[in-house]
Design a protein around this motif. Structure first.
Motif, PDB file in Angstrom:
ATOM      1  N   ALA A 134       0.837  -1.200   0.000  1.00 13.76           N
ATOM      2  CA  ALA A 134       0.000   0.000   0.000  1.00 13.76           C
ATOM      3  C   ALA A 134       0.877   1.257   0.000  1.00 13.76           C
ATOM      4  CB  ALA A 134      -0.935  -0.003   1.209  1.00 13.76           C
ATOM      5  N   ALA A 135       1.915   1.256   0.818  1.00 15.51           N
ATOM      6  CA  ALA A 135       2.832   2.403   0.847  1.00 15.51           C
ATOM      7  C   ALA A 135       3.542   2.541  -0.500  1.00 15.51           C
ATOM      8  CB  ALA A 135       3.852   2.236   1.977  1.00 15.51           C
ATOM      9  N   ALA A 136       3.905   1.413  -1.116  1.00 13.98           N
ATOM     10  CA  ALA A 136       4.578   1.442  -2.419  1.00 13.98           C
ATOM     11  C   ALA A 136       3.656   2.066  -3.468  1.00 13.98           C
ATOM     12  CB  ALA A 136       4.997   0.034  -2.839  1.00 13.98           C
ATOM     13  N   VAL A 137       2.381   1.689  -3.426  1.00 11.33           N
ATOM     14  CA  VAL A 137       1.408   2.244  -4.371  1.00 11.33           C
ATOM     15  C   VAL A 137       1.306   3.761  -4.184  1.00 11.33           C
ATOM     16  CG1 VAL A 137      -1.080   2.371  -4.790  1.00 11.33           C
ATOM     17  CG2 VAL A 137       0.058   0.142  -4.745  1.00 11.33           C
ATOM     18  N   GLU A 138       1.281   4.224  -2.952  1.00 13.25           N
ATOM     19  CA  GLU A 138       1.198   5.669  -2.700  1.00 13.25           C
ATOM     20  C   GLU A 138       2.466   6.381  -3.188  1.00 13.25           C
ATOM     21  OE1 GLU A 138      -1.374   7.304  -2.005  1.00 13.25           O
ATOM     22  OE2 GLU A 138      -0.733   9.262  -1.267  1.00 13.25           O
ATOM     23  N   PHE A 139       3.627   5.741  -3.015  1.00 15.41           N
ATOM     24  CA  PHE A 139       4.880   6.330  -3.515  1.00 15.41           C
ATOM     25  C   PHE A 139       4.872   6.418  -5.039  1.00 15.41           C
ATOM     26  CE2 PHE A 139       8.327   5.837   0.007  1.00 15.41           C
ATOM     27  CZ  PHE A 139       7.553   6.610   0.846  1.00 15.41           C
ATOM     28  N   MET A 140       4.364   5.373  -5.690  1.00 12.62           N
ATOM     29  CA  MET A 140       4.283   5.424  -7.159  1.00 12.62           C
ATOM     30  C   MET A 140       3.391   6.595  -7.572  1.00 12.62           C
ATOM     31  SD  MET A 140       3.955   1.395  -8.254  1.00 12.62           S
ATOM     32  CE  MET A 140       3.712   1.742 -10.004  1.00 12.62           C
ATOM     33  N   HIS A 141       2.284   6.764  -6.851  1.00 16.08           N
ATOM     34  CA  HIS A 141       1.365   7.864  -7.158  1.00 16.08           C
ATOM     35  C   HIS A 141       2.040   9.220  -6.921  1.00 16.08           C
ATOM     36  CE1 HIS A 141      -2.221  10.206  -7.512  1.00 16.08           C
ATOM     37  NE2 HIS A 141      -2.274  10.513  -6.230  1.00 16.08           N
ATOM     38  N   THR A 142       2.726   9.353  -5.801  1.00 11.74           N
ATOM     39  CA  THR A 142       3.390  10.624  -5.488  1.00 11.74           C
ATOM     40  C   THR A 142       4.476  10.945  -6.518  1.00 11.74           C
ATOM     41  OG1 THR A 142       3.013  10.112  -3.157  1.00 11.74           O
ATOM     42  CG2 THR A 142       4.479  11.929  -3.624  1.00 11.74           C
ATOM     43  N   ALA A 143       5.232   9.923  -6.922  1.00 12.04           N
ATOM     44  CA  ALA A 143       6.272  10.120  -7.936  1.00 12.04           C
ATOM     45  C   ALA A 143       5.638  10.637  -9.229  1.00 12.04           C
ATOM     46  CB  ALA A 143       7.025   8.820  -8.196  1.00 12.04           C
ATOM     47  N   THR A 144       4.502  10.050  -9.583  1.00 13.40           N
ATOM     48  CA  THR A 144       3.811  10.484 -10.796  1.00 13.40           C
ATOM     49  C   THR A 144       3.387  11.944 -10.687  1.00 13.40           C
ATOM     50  OG1 THR A 144       2.947   8.243 -10.983  1.00 13.40           O
ATOM     51  CG2 THR A 144       1.926   9.892 -12.359  1.00 13.40           C
ATOM     52  N   LEU A 145       2.866  12.330  -9.506  1.00 14.80           N
ATOM     53  CA  LEU A 145       2.441  13.729  -9.325  1.00 14.80           C
ATOM     54  C   LEU A 145       3.628  14.681  -9.458  1.00 14.80           C
ATOM     55  CD1 LEU A 145      -0.064  13.577  -6.294  1.00 14.80           C
ATOM     56  CD2 LEU A 145      -0.570  13.535  -8.748  1.00 14.80           C
TER      57      LEU A 145
END
Lengths: 344, 344
Positions: A90-101
Motif C-alpha cells: 500500500a505504501a509502495a502504491v502511494e509512492f508510485m502515485h506521489t512520484a507520478t504527481l
C-alpha cells in the motif's frame, strides 16, 4: 450473484460515502502512514522536505486504502504472518502515485498541487524529477521486501503503462481530433492502471485464485476510469453553477478531456474554431473560460461525461459480484458513489 | 592472490584496453542489444523514438558489459538454463542508466548529449521525464522476469541511491565550500553505485557466495569512482593542451567537481572570488573558461584528480584478487586502464 445496496448518489457530502471504508482500514492505514514517513527518510535533507511537502498536504490516500481493502476482502488479515505485506505494498502504491504527481508537475508546468504551491516552484524542476525517482526506487524496494514476484510483476507493469498513458496524453494534447476511444486509452493508462494494480495485489498477497485477482483488477480499473472522468468534470467546476478555485486548469493547459471531446463532436464550425484557437494554439483571451463553459453546457458535455462515469462505476460494482456480501464489500461499493458524487 | 598484468596506462588509444572485454562478451551483448531494441517498443510511437535517439547514439554500454563479464567471471555461462538472466539484467542496467541520462538532461537543462541534440530539446522536457519513467518501469519488469529477489533488491536499492546522489549534487552545486568527502559521496551515489550494482548481480545470478558478491561490488564501485573522476577531468579537456568539443560544460553549469575542490583548497583569495562569481553566481564573462583552466593547471588540480582516479583504479584491481587468473579477469583489469587512459 449481485448484492443490493442502498445507493445515495445525490449525497450532499460525498466524503460520507468514504467513511465506512476509511474506518474499516484505519488500523492498517496508520501503519501505512508510518511506513510512508519512515521511507521518505534520507540523509539528504532535501528528499524528505520535498516528499513530505506533497505527501503531508493530504490527498485521501485512496489508492493505498484500496490495496488494504482488497487484501482484506480476500481474507488477508492481521492473522497473516506476513501481514506487513499489504502495508508495504500500500505504501509502495502511494509512492508510485506521489512520484507520478511530482513528474506531472514538471510535465504540465503546474504552479499549484493540492492547494499548495507545487514542489517544482519551491525547489525547482530538478528536485521534482529526482525526488520522484527516489520515491519510485523506494516503492520497488518495499515490493522486493514483500517478496511476491507476482505483485512485483503487476506493479512494475503498471509503472510502464502509466508512463505510456502520460506520453499518449502528450501526443493527444492540443489535438482536437482526439477521439473518445483515444481519450479513454490515455486515462486507462495514466490513472486507472494504478487503481487496477493497487486492487489486484490484494488477492495476490492473499494467495487467492485468478478469478478473484481478475475481479479486483476490473473493480479498480473501472473505478479509476470513473474517478478520472469526474476529475475532468470538476476541472470545469462540476455541475454546480458556482466556480471553485483551480477551475479551468485543464483548459488553460490545452488538455483535451472527455467533456471537450463530446462538445467538439456536437459542435458548430464556429465552436471548432474557438477550441482550435484556445486549446491547440493556446491563444487565450479574457472571457474564454466562460465561453468554454457555455459551449460545454450547451452540448450537455459535463452531464454526459458524468453519465459515462456512472457507466464505469456500474461496471466497477458488478466486478465485485463474485465476493460474498459483507462490510468490506459494501464499503468498496460505496467508494464508487464517493467518486461520482464529487461532481455535484 | 594478486596477478601481474602488463599495464599500459600511457596507451595512445584508450579504446584498445576495452577490446578484449568487448570481444569476450560479444555474443551476450548481441542479445542484450536485441533485448534493448525490443523492450523500447511501444504502441505509443514517441517512446521508441525518444528512447532510441539516446540509445542508438552509441555510448560504450560499459555497464551492461560489466554485468555480463562479472556473471561470466563467476561461472554463469551459456550452459545455464536461465542464461537469459544475465542478458535481461544487463539490459535492465542499461535502461536504468538511460533513464538517468534523460532525467539528468532535464535537471541540468543540457542542450547536447553524446554529441547529439538532447532529447529534451527535440521532444521537450515532458518527453524526457516520461520516457525515462517508462524505461525505469521496463527495467524493473525485466528484473522481475529474471526472478532473483536478491538481484531485484540490489538494483532497486541502486535506483534510490542514484537519486539520492543526484539530489546531493543539487545541494552541493554552486557551493564552493563543498569538501572532497562530500564530493565523493555525490559520485558514489550518482555514478559508482550503478557500476557496483551492475557488477554485483553477476555473482548473484551465478549463485556464488557472499565473498564474490562483495568482491564484484567493490570492483564496480571503485571503477565507477575512477570513471567519474576522469570524466570530471575530461570536462576540462583532460591533460592535453588542445581543447575538444563540450569542454567547460560543468564550469558553465556551476558544477563543483573534484578539480575545482582541489584548486579551491589551494587557492588565493582572489581565486576564491573568481570561483564565487563564476560558479556560485554563474556570472560568466568572455575568457573565464581559459582563466579557470589556468587556475586548475597552476594547482595541478587535473593531474591530482587523475592521481585520485588511479588510486580507486588500484582498489578496483585489488578487489578482483579472490578470482583465479583467466581471460575474463585480465579483461576486467584492463577496463580500469581504459577508464583512466581516457584522460590523456
Amino acid at each position: 450473484m449481485g448484492v443490493v445496496v442502498t445507493l445515495d448518489e445525490g449525497h450532499s457530502d460525498p466524503e460520507a460515502s468514504l467513511t465506512d471504508l476509511v474506518r474499516l482500514v484505519a488500523a492498517g492505514m496508520e501503519r501505512v502512514n508510518a511506513t510512508i514517513l519512515s521511507r521518505t527518510g534520507s540523509d539528504v535533507a532535501m528528499i524528505p522536505e520535498v516528499a513530505n511537502h506533497l505527501i503531508a498536504s493530504g490527498g485521501k490516500r485512496l489508492r493505498p486504502i484500496l490495496t488494504l481493502a482488497c487484501a482484506d476482502l480476500c481474507g488477508y488479515g492481521a492473522e497473516n504472518r506476513e501481514a506487513d505485506g499489504a502495508v508495504k505494498l500500500a505504501a509502495a502504491v502511494e509512492f508510485m502515485h506521489t512520484a507520478t504527481l511530482l513528474h506531472d508537475d514538471v510535465v504540465d508546468e503546474s504552479d499549484m498541487r493540492r492547494g499548495r504551491v507545487a514542489a517544482r516552484i519551491k525547489w525547482g524542476n530538478e528536485a521534482s524529477v529526482l525526488v520522484g525517482d527516489f520515491l519510485l526506487g523506494q516503492a520497488f524496494r518495499m515490493m522486493v521486501e514483500v517478496g511476491s514476484l507476482r505483485a512485483l510483476d503487476i506493479l512494475s507493469a503498471a509503472a510502464t503503462v502509466i508512463a505510456e498513458g502520460e506520453v499518449m496524453q502528450l501526443t493527444a494534447a492540443k489535438n482536437i481530433e482526439t477521439s473518445e476511444d483515444e481519450y479513454l486509452a490515455v486515462i486507462r493508462g495514466k490513472t486507472a492502471e494504478l487503481f487496477a494494480a493497487a486492487c489486484e495485489v490484494g488477492p495476490v498477497l492473499a494467495g487467492r485464485p485468478d478469478a478473484e485477482q481478475t475481479a479486483c483488477r476490473a473493480y479498480g480499473m473501472n473505478l479509476g476510469i470513473a474517478f478520472q472522468l469526474i476529475d475532468d468534470v470538476l476541472d470545469y467546476g462540476g455541475t454546480s453553477a458556482a466556480l471553485g478555485k483551480n477551475v479551468g486548469d485543464d483548459f488553460r493547459e490545452g488538455k483535451i478531456t472527455l467533456p471537450i471531446v463530446l462538445a467538439l463532436r456536437r459542435g458548430t464550425d464556429e465552436e471548432r474554431a474557438f477550441w482550435r484557437r484556445t486549446l491547440e494554439r493556446e491563444d487565450l483571451e479574457e472571457g474564454d473560460l466562460q465561453q468554454a463553459l457555455a459551449i460545454l453546457r450547451r452540448h450537455r458535455a459535463l452531464d454526459d461525461t458524468i453519465e459515462r462515469a456512472r457507466h464505469y462505476g456500474d461496471q466497477a460494482r458488478a466486478a465485485l459480484d463474485p465476493f460474498p456480501n459483507g462490510p468490506m464489500k459494501i464499503a468498496l461499493l460505496q467508494v464508487v458513489d464517493f467518486c461520482i458524487a464529487r461532481a455535484h
